[in-house]
Design an enzyme around this catalytic site. Structure first.
Site, PDB file in Angstrom:
ATOM      1  N   HIS A  55      37.374  39.056  37.601  1.00  0.00           N
ATOM      2  CA  HIS A  55      37.192  37.781  38.299  1.00  0.00           C
ATOM      3  C   HIS A  55      36.277  37.964  39.498  1.00  0.00           C
ATOM      4  CE1 HIS A  55      40.747  39.590  40.188  1.00  0.00           C
ATOM      5  NE2 HIS A  55      40.413  38.944  41.297  1.00  0.00           N
ATOM      6  N   ASP A  75      42.024  43.332  39.596  1.00  0.00           N
ATOM      7  CA  ASP A  75      42.749  43.690  40.814  1.00  0.00           C
ATOM      8  C   ASP A  75      43.346  45.095  40.781  1.00  0.00           C
ATOM      9  OD1 ASP A  75      42.177  41.484  42.362  1.00  0.00           O
ATOM     10  OD2 ASP A  75      43.728  40.290  41.377  1.00  0.00           O
ATOM     11  N   HIS A 102      35.676  42.117  39.698  1.00  0.00           N
ATOM     12  CA  HIS A 102      36.683  43.184  39.715  1.00  0.00           C
ATOM     13  C   HIS A 102      37.929  42.770  38.956  1.00  0.00           C
ATOM     14  CE1 HIS A 102      37.824  40.474  43.000  1.00  0.00           C
ATOM     15  NE2 HIS A 102      39.053  40.965  42.915  1.00  0.00           N
ATOM     16  N   ARG A 154      48.503  34.553  47.314  1.00  0.00           N
ATOM     17  CA  ARG A 154      48.347  35.422  46.149  1.00  0.00           C
ATOM     18  C   ARG A 154      49.490  36.410  46.026  1.00  0.00           C
ATOM     19  NH1 ARG A 154      43.375  39.606  44.803  1.00  0.00           N
ATOM     20  NH2 ARG A 154      44.950  41.198  45.129  1.00  0.00           N
TER      21      ARG A 154
END
Ligand code: SIN
Length: 292
Positions: free
Chosen positions: A268, A109, A107, A283
């Site tokens: 990723h 993000d 995907h 994150r």
């Protein structure tokens, strides 16, 4: 801690042989960077799409401050952030956790947003001794490698994105919660996730001007104007193409490594393989603009 900007900070950029992905050393990211150094970091990021900085034991404040040097925070839906840190998500999986590791699907993000994040920054706090790699796919070189005929067909298409598959009311996390699956991360299943958003299937990077494929198996649900069968055939071909070994970089983590990737031209995938070990990552995201 002093926030003074130091006068000079040479950076060392060591790209992977493919040019996709580069290690950057010679910096202490816990302090503000001189403008020329920050510009060099941004240039390396534009050139290599995924950059990582080893040996950066950043505090929460320092991670937030470095993120803001790249750009304003993005909006992170569907996951409860860290207490008192609305812009930091803790990706945590306990040694005895049975739930599938977070991010285990290709995907980009939050591509279902109108303005998906330009960057994601991931800081490794605890890394397992085995597994836990992150794979990155280079969607620019994947586009470049297509035939001119295929490029012409794809260039005009609009892909439909949605968070429904993972976060929707009938999605994977909803099913997990219904089965009382244990997961440390607090996922927020929501009808908001069932909405769809259209984006060009091929987008032009606002900094490099290069074209990249912008679809993923996690968040793309179809192609506008096509039947489900037609969409599935084209998207299936593209997913297999984009994630070919030639376009993929496998990133190995060490503790206190900060990795920053460009969601506008990469996919990723969080690899598992570390059952029995703790993995903790922090994150943040940087806001982006509307894909064109
Ligand atoms: C993600 O942001 O999708 C997770 C990446 C990772 O944990 O390796």
């Amino acid at each position: 801690m002093s926030q003074a900007v130091r006068a000079s900070a040479p950076i060392h950029v060591k790209p992977n042989p493919s040019g996709f992905g580069a290690e950057i050393t010679g910096l202490d990211l816990s302090h503000p960077l001189p403008p020329a150094t920050l510009a060099a970091v941004k240039q390396a990021w534009a050139d290599h799409a995924v950059v990582w900085f080893p040996d950066q034991p950043l505090t929460h404040d320092e991670l937030e401050a470095f993120t803001l040097r790249i750009g304003p925070f993005g909006v992170d839906p569907f996951i409860k952030p860290m207490e008192g840190r609305p812009h930091i998500l803790e990706l945590r999986r306990e040694p005895d956790e049975k739930a599938r590791n977070f991010g285990a699907g290709w995907h980009s993000d939050w591509s279902f947003q109108a303005e998906p994040p330009a960057a994601t920054l991931l800081h490794s706090k605890v890394t397992p001794p085995v597994g836990g790699d992150t794979l990155y796919a280079d969607c620019t070189r994947a586009y470049d490698a297509l035939s001119d005929v295929m490029k012409r067909m794809l260039d005009g298409l609009v892909a439909v994105h949605s968070a429904a598959l993972p976060y929707g009311t009938k999605g994977l996390f909803a099913q997990e919660q219904a089965q009382k699956g244990d997961r440390t991360m607090q996922i927020i299943v929501s009808p908001e996730a069932d909405k769809t958003y259209p984006h060009p299937l091929v987008r032009v990077h606002p900094v490099t001007g290069r074209k990249a494929l912008y679809v993923s198996p996690v968040y793309t649900v179809g192609i506008e104007g096509m039947t489900p069968e037609e969409s599935a055939a084209i998207l299936g071909f593209l997913y297999a193409h984009m994630t070919k070994e030639d376009f993929v970089y496998r990133h190995k983590w060490r503790e206190n490594m900060l990795t920053m990737w460009d969601n506008r031209c990469t996919l990723h995938f969080a690899d598992g393989g570390y059952d029995g070990y703790l993995r903790v990552m922090h994150r943040t995201t940087v806001a982006g603009d509307r894909p064109r």
